[in-house]
Design a protein around this motif. Structure first.
Motif, PDB file in Angstrom:
ATOM      1  N   PRO A  15      32.688 -14.562 -12.924  1.00  0.00           N
ATOM      2  CA  PRO A  15      33.057 -14.953 -11.573  1.00  0.00           C
ATOM      3  C   PRO A  15      31.871 -14.814 -10.610  1.00  0.00           C
ATOM      4  N   PRO A  16      31.880 -15.611  -9.546  1.00  0.00           N
ATOM      5  CA  PRO A  16      30.842 -15.460  -8.526  1.00  0.00           C
ATOM      6  C   PRO A  16      30.969 -14.104  -7.818  1.00  0.00           C
ATOM      7  N   GLU A  17      29.901 -13.737  -7.149  1.00  0.00           N
ATOM      8  CA  GLU A  17      29.841 -12.419  -6.531  1.00  0.00           C
ATOM      9  C   GLU A  17      31.015 -12.132  -5.590  1.00  0.00           C
ATOM     10  N   GLN A  18      31.319 -13.133  -4.767  1.00  0.00           N
ATOM     11  CA  GLN A  18      32.403 -12.952  -3.802  1.00  0.00           C
ATOM     12  C   GLN A  18      33.704 -12.542  -4.504  1.00  0.00           C
ATOM     13  N   VAL A  19      33.936 -13.146  -5.654  1.00  0.00           N
ATOM     14  CA  VAL A  19      35.159 -12.859  -6.392  1.00  0.00           C
ATOM     15  C   VAL A  19      35.106 -11.450  -6.991  1.00  0.00           C
ATOM     16  N   GLN A  20      33.938 -11.103  -7.511  1.00  0.00           N
ATOM     17  CA  GLN A  20      33.803  -9.750  -8.078  1.00  0.00           C
ATOM     18  C   GLN A  20      34.078  -8.681  -7.032  1.00  0.00           C
ATOM     19  N   GLU A  21      33.540  -8.920  -5.834  1.00  0.00           N
ATOM     20  CA  GLU A  21      33.755  -7.931  -4.775  1.00  0.00           C
ATOM     21  C   GLU A  21      35.212  -7.835  -4.386  1.00  0.00           C
ATOM     22  N   ARG A  22      35.818  -9.017  -4.237  1.00  0.00           N
ATOM     23  CA  ARG A  22      37.224  -9.027  -3.882  1.00  0.00           C
ATOM     24  C   ARG A  22      38.037  -8.310  -4.955  1.00  0.00           C
ATOM     25  N   PHE A  23      37.673  -8.532  -6.182  1.00  0.00           N
ATOM     26  CA  PHE A  23      38.372  -7.895  -7.300  1.00  0.00           C
ATOM     27  C   PHE A  23      38.286  -6.367  -7.179  1.00  0.00           C
ATOM     28  N   LYS A  24      37.074  -5.866  -6.939  1.00  0.00           N
ATOM     29  CA  LYS A  24      36.902  -4.412  -6.806  1.00  0.00           C
ATOM     30  C   LYS A  24      37.756  -3.860  -5.678  1.00  0.00           C
TER      31      LYS A  24
END
Ligand code: ATP
Ligand code: MG
Length: 522
Positions: A15-24
């Motif tokens: 996933p793109p970074e934005q998605v990874q952050e949202r996931f965390k």
């Protein structure tokens, strides 16, 4: 346990970074929330969706034109021009290395193979296929999702499409794009425009997921019955491919090579257990299924097979043969009678073009009484068609001398002009010459040549102007076995462009002025 499952899923994706952050963030939130609380459920649902989008997963395109041609030919009879357009489209993709960035629009009447062609395109590219209908969609949220604060919020169709296909570059087919509703909940058409637009869909934002998502690798294929009601900005971005309907010979081939084998297989019958003769097949098409597409034909064949199975089970175990004489017992009386070529004073066959394809239309004029002057119209006509009836009336009544009609006829006649099949609303200017001919016929008290069909817009001075749908209209005339046509001179090019098998055996007169129509008809 939930968290582990989500993390395992995420590990498989890129996933793109934005998605990874949202996931965390969301995972952290889930950890502090009490299991069983409503917030927990909402967050878990969200994570469930977020981790099911195939982030960074793409299938590889096959660019093999010979294979593509083979698949198109395997699945479809006829449609040569449509297939060439598709091949050109794939060739362009091969050259660029990708097919994204274009939107295909397949337009034509029901049952002519639009969905089926779309599937073959996906097959040829080796891509997954997802289809949904936007017909009657009234709520923007169906496209872009609900905000998460809604109870029972869901992402929109595009997120669902990616989740279901498991790749970020499926072929997505949007059916009935001409029937998208203008609505009270936002504007689905403009949401769609934003989604399909290659300039904007790299950053598609679903309201539910609320993270940017790249839809630019999706190949969008839309289908519609007509172009008129498609929002202009949307239409401007599409590559339009027309499917105009089949003549009887093509339907025979489609039935033999595709519909029958499929129906027999589905019914578990062997080919030799049930045989429909060629003549019977022709008669099914002629007598029961004359529309532009083949869906109705498919239904009738299905009906024959159903009844055939009963016979097989009840009777002796001999193969069933269905001939012309048996059709009435299988299908009832034919809906369309044999060539009742329409003749008589005041009856003229016109050619019409609607969302259902081309059609012949017999227009009738009759004098009702002679005590006053006047004129009335029936048949569910739209404004434009009413106006062309008025033009025809004015033109004919002021030119009776030239056309050798009774010059006082309209002064002492109340005339009724009817366009049959009153239940279907019709509109457009292309019946002008037909209505004029019907009126002239009663004024001359003479039947026009029969076995002629015509189309053309008429002006007050008798000019014949070009009309749309020449191909569809020619196909419709052929279906009714009408071989003499009158078309506007300005449509000569459209006619000449048609493939030879459609022109074969037709005799066509091109009219610039109503005089030319008159010469042919009387
Ligand atoms: P609608 O507008 O109603 O959605 P459609 O144009 O999508 O119609 P399809 O569903 O693709 O029509 O076609 C109807 C049926 O006819 C399908 O079973 C399809 O396989 C078959 N068919 C249509 N055209 C052809 C063809 N040229 N060759 C073989 N089969 C065909
Ligand atoms: Mg379809």
């Amino acid at each position: 346990a939930d968290i582990e499952r989500f993390e395992a899923r995420m590990a498989e994706l890129s996933p793109p970074e934005q998605v990874q952050e949202r996931f965390k963030d969301e995972v952290q939130k889930l950890q502090v929330l009490e299991q069983g609380s409503p917030e927990y459920g909402v967050t878990r649902n969200y994570l469930d969706w977020l981790t099911q989008v195939p982030w960074g997963i793409h299938s590889e395109d096959h660019f093999d034109l010979a294979e593509a041609r083979r698949i198109l030919d395997r699945d479809h009879d006829g449609l040569d021009d449509v297939k060439s357009r598709i091949i050109e489209f794939l060739a362009e993709g091969t050259f660029k290395g990708e097919v994204s960035g274009s939107i295909l629009l397949l337009v034509g009447p029901p049952g002519v193979g639009k969905t089926s062609i779309g599937r073959s395109v996906a097959d040829a590219l080796g891509r997954d296929f997802y289809r949904f209908s936007v017909g009657g969609m009234r709520d923007e949220a169906e496209i872009k999702g609900h905000r998460r604060t809604y109870i029972g919020a869901m992402p929109g169709k595009f997120v669902q499409a990616l989740k279901d296909t498991g790749v970020s570059n499926p072929v997505i087919m949007l059916d009935e794009i001409d029937k998208i509703g203008a609505s009270y909940q936002g504007d689905p058409a403009s949401a769609l425009l934003e989604t399909l637009d290659p300039e904007q869909n790299r950053e598609f934002l679903d309201h539910y997921l609320d993270v940017r998502m790249d839809l630019s690798k999706v190949l969008f294929v839309c289908t519609a019955n007509q172009l008129d009601t498609i929002p202009r900005p949307l239409l401007d971005r599409m590559d339009v491919i027309r499917l105009s309907g089949y003549i009887a010979e093509e339907k025979v081939a489609i039935a033999k090579h595709h519909l029958l084998p499929r129906l027999l297989k589905r019914a578990g019958l062997k080919k030799k257990q049930l045989n429909i003769t060629d003549a019977a097949l022709k008669q099914v098409i002629d007598g029961y299924a004359r529309e532009a597409g083949v869906r109705n034909l498919e239904k009738h064949l299905h009906k024959i097979i159903r009844k055939g199975i009963v016979k097989l089970l009840e009777g002796p175990d001999t193969p069933i043969k269905v001939g012309v004489a048996d059709l009435a017992t299988y299908l009832g009386q034919p809906i369309f009678r044999k060539e009742k070529s329409l003749k008589g004073t005041g009856v003229v066959t016109g050619l019409a073009w609607t969302a259902m394809g081309g059609a012949t239309l017999s227009i009738e004029a009759s004098r009702i009484h002679s005590s006053q002057r006047g004129f009335k119209l029936t048949g569910q006509l739209g404004d434009v068609m009413r106006e062309s009836a008025e033009i025809a009336y004015s033109y004919v009544s002021s030119n009776l001398k030239r056309f050798k009609g009774d010059q006082t006829f309209f002064d002492k006649s109340f005339v009724h002009l009817h366009v049959p099949e009153g239940a279907t609303p019709k509109d457009g200017p292309s019946a002008g010459v037909t209505m004029a001919t019907a009126l002239l016929s009663i004024a001359r008290k003479e039947a026009p040549q029969h076995n002629i069909a015509m189309t053309g817009e008429l002006t007050l001075t008798g000019q014949v102007l070009p009309v749309g749908g020449i191909r569809e209209k020619v196909i419709a005339a052929r279906r009714q076995r009408i071989s003499n046509l009158i078309l506007p001179e300005a449509n000569r090019g459209d006619y000449e462009e048609l493939p030879d098998y459609l022109k074969e055996g037709l005799s066509v007169n091109f009219a610039k002025h109503y005089n030319d129509v008159f010469q042919v008809c009387f």
